[in-house]
Design a protein around this motif. Sequence first.
Motif, PDB file in Angstrom:
ATOM      1  N   ARG A  52       0.827  -1.179  -0.122  1.00 31.36           N
ATOM      2  CA  ARG A  52      -0.018   0.041   0.223  1.00 31.36           C
ATOM      3  C   ARG A  52       0.935   1.196  -0.059  1.00 31.36           C
ATOM      4  N   LEU A  53       0.730   2.310  -1.064  1.00 30.77           N
ATOM      5  CA  LEU A  53       1.304   3.439  -0.974  1.00 30.77           C
ATOM      6  C   LEU A  53       0.436   4.512  -0.370  1.00 30.77           C
ATOM      7  N   ALA A  54       1.063   5.205   0.714  1.00 34.46           N
ATOM      8  CA  ALA A  54       0.534   6.376   1.015  1.00 34.46           C
ATOM      9  C   ALA A  54       1.121   7.530   0.401  1.00 34.46           C
ATOM     10  N   VAL A  55       0.547   8.365  -0.453  1.00 37.47           N
ATOM     11  CA  VAL A  55       1.211   9.312  -1.413  1.00 37.47           C
ATOM     12  C   VAL A  55       0.625  10.578  -0.894  1.00 37.47           C
ATOM     13  N   LEU A  72      -1.144   6.582   6.892  1.00 40.81           N
ATOM     14  CA  LEU A  72       0.446   6.497   7.331  1.00 40.81           C
ATOM     15  C   LEU A  72       0.256   5.030   8.042  1.00 40.81           C
ATOM     16  N   HIS A  73      -0.839   4.767   8.705  1.00 42.84           N
ATOM     17  CA  HIS A  73      -0.673   3.761   9.611  1.00 42.84           C
ATOM     18  C   HIS A  73      -0.817   2.282   8.750  1.00 42.84           C
ATOM     19  N   HIS A  74      -1.566   2.433   7.532  1.00 42.58           N
ATOM     20  CA  HIS A  74      -1.908   1.334   6.798  1.00 42.58           C
ATOM     21  C   HIS A  74      -0.790   1.339   5.537  1.00 42.58           C
ATOM     22  N   ALA A  75      -0.027   2.284   5.530  1.00 42.98           N
ATOM     23  CA  ALA A  75       1.149   2.274   4.226  1.00 42.98           C
ATOM     24  C   ALA A  75       2.336   1.267   4.623  1.00 42.98           C
TER      25      ALA A  75
END
Length: 332
Positions: free
Chosen positions: A170-173, A247-250
């Motif tokens: 998973r990408l936090a962008v 941010l948590h899941h990235a």
Amino acid sequence: MEVGSTSPLSIQVVSDGRIGMENQALGLAEALQRLSPSSNISVRRVKWRKAFDRLPSALKAPWMLDPSSDRVFPATGEPWPDVWIATGRATLPLSLMARRRSGGRTFVVQTQDPRWRTGDFDLVVAPRHDRVEGANVLSITGSPHRVTPERLAEGAKAFADRLEALPRPRLAVLIGGKSRAHDLPEAHAAELAEQIAAAIAAAGGSLMLTFSRRTPEAAKAAMTARLSRWPGWIWDGTGANPYFAFLHHADHVLVTEDSANMAAEAASTGKPVHILPMVALKAGDKFDRLHADLRAREAARPFDGTLEGWSYEPLAETERAAREVLDRMGRR
């Protein structure tokens, strides 16, 4: 006062109310609260009347504050706070007054570069990339912030159904926008989106994207059009903010190079941080120094179109600053 003391503190946070500014002072206050449980935090927001806003700090007086401002100084007979933490130009004259009027009762902390005599404060917590010097200066990587593993986990609960099922990686962008040092024109935004899309396709992952209030509308549209076909969520700014949940899941965090706050927050997670290039409006900027600092700490690398993983010790600069506050209070 010993570091990690259980003695409760009264902590007052002062800012102009802008979230990015307030969160710096509030993040440091919360770190102090974690070290001194049962401490209480009060938040004050101030604004100067338009006619006086541009006056030098040394010439400002409390009566010049806009009536919408919160009361920052205690009334007669009320105690002064143990710690005053302020950030931003608007708070400078008030911080100076607090130190003088409290007779040293209040430990006055200013975050960011005050562009003022640093010895006039008990402590200045400044980003290392601003190159602020002085006996009362603590230089840290980035700025103080509110991101902790516990806060991220708590913030993620409301979005678990939407994010936990997303394919990995998973990408936090985290996309910023136009500033004095950087720009994000439509063509460049489209190019970044294509590179991100290619990385998602190659890895079989998903996207969690959020824009800044500074992101140009044309850049938003260009990135949304190219990335909306991929699994994930492009937050449009409506409803509760999923930033902490992202941010948590990235598994990886991609952040544009214009934001020191987002880069420092991302680096506190221990997850690979990829810096997305923008159009530079001036060379040799302080952000170059920040990114060099993050690279030296192995937290961040320039985005090269791939999603290579790496590990590093999560940055804990806000906690380090809080311990410095307690240590200096104890030695005073």
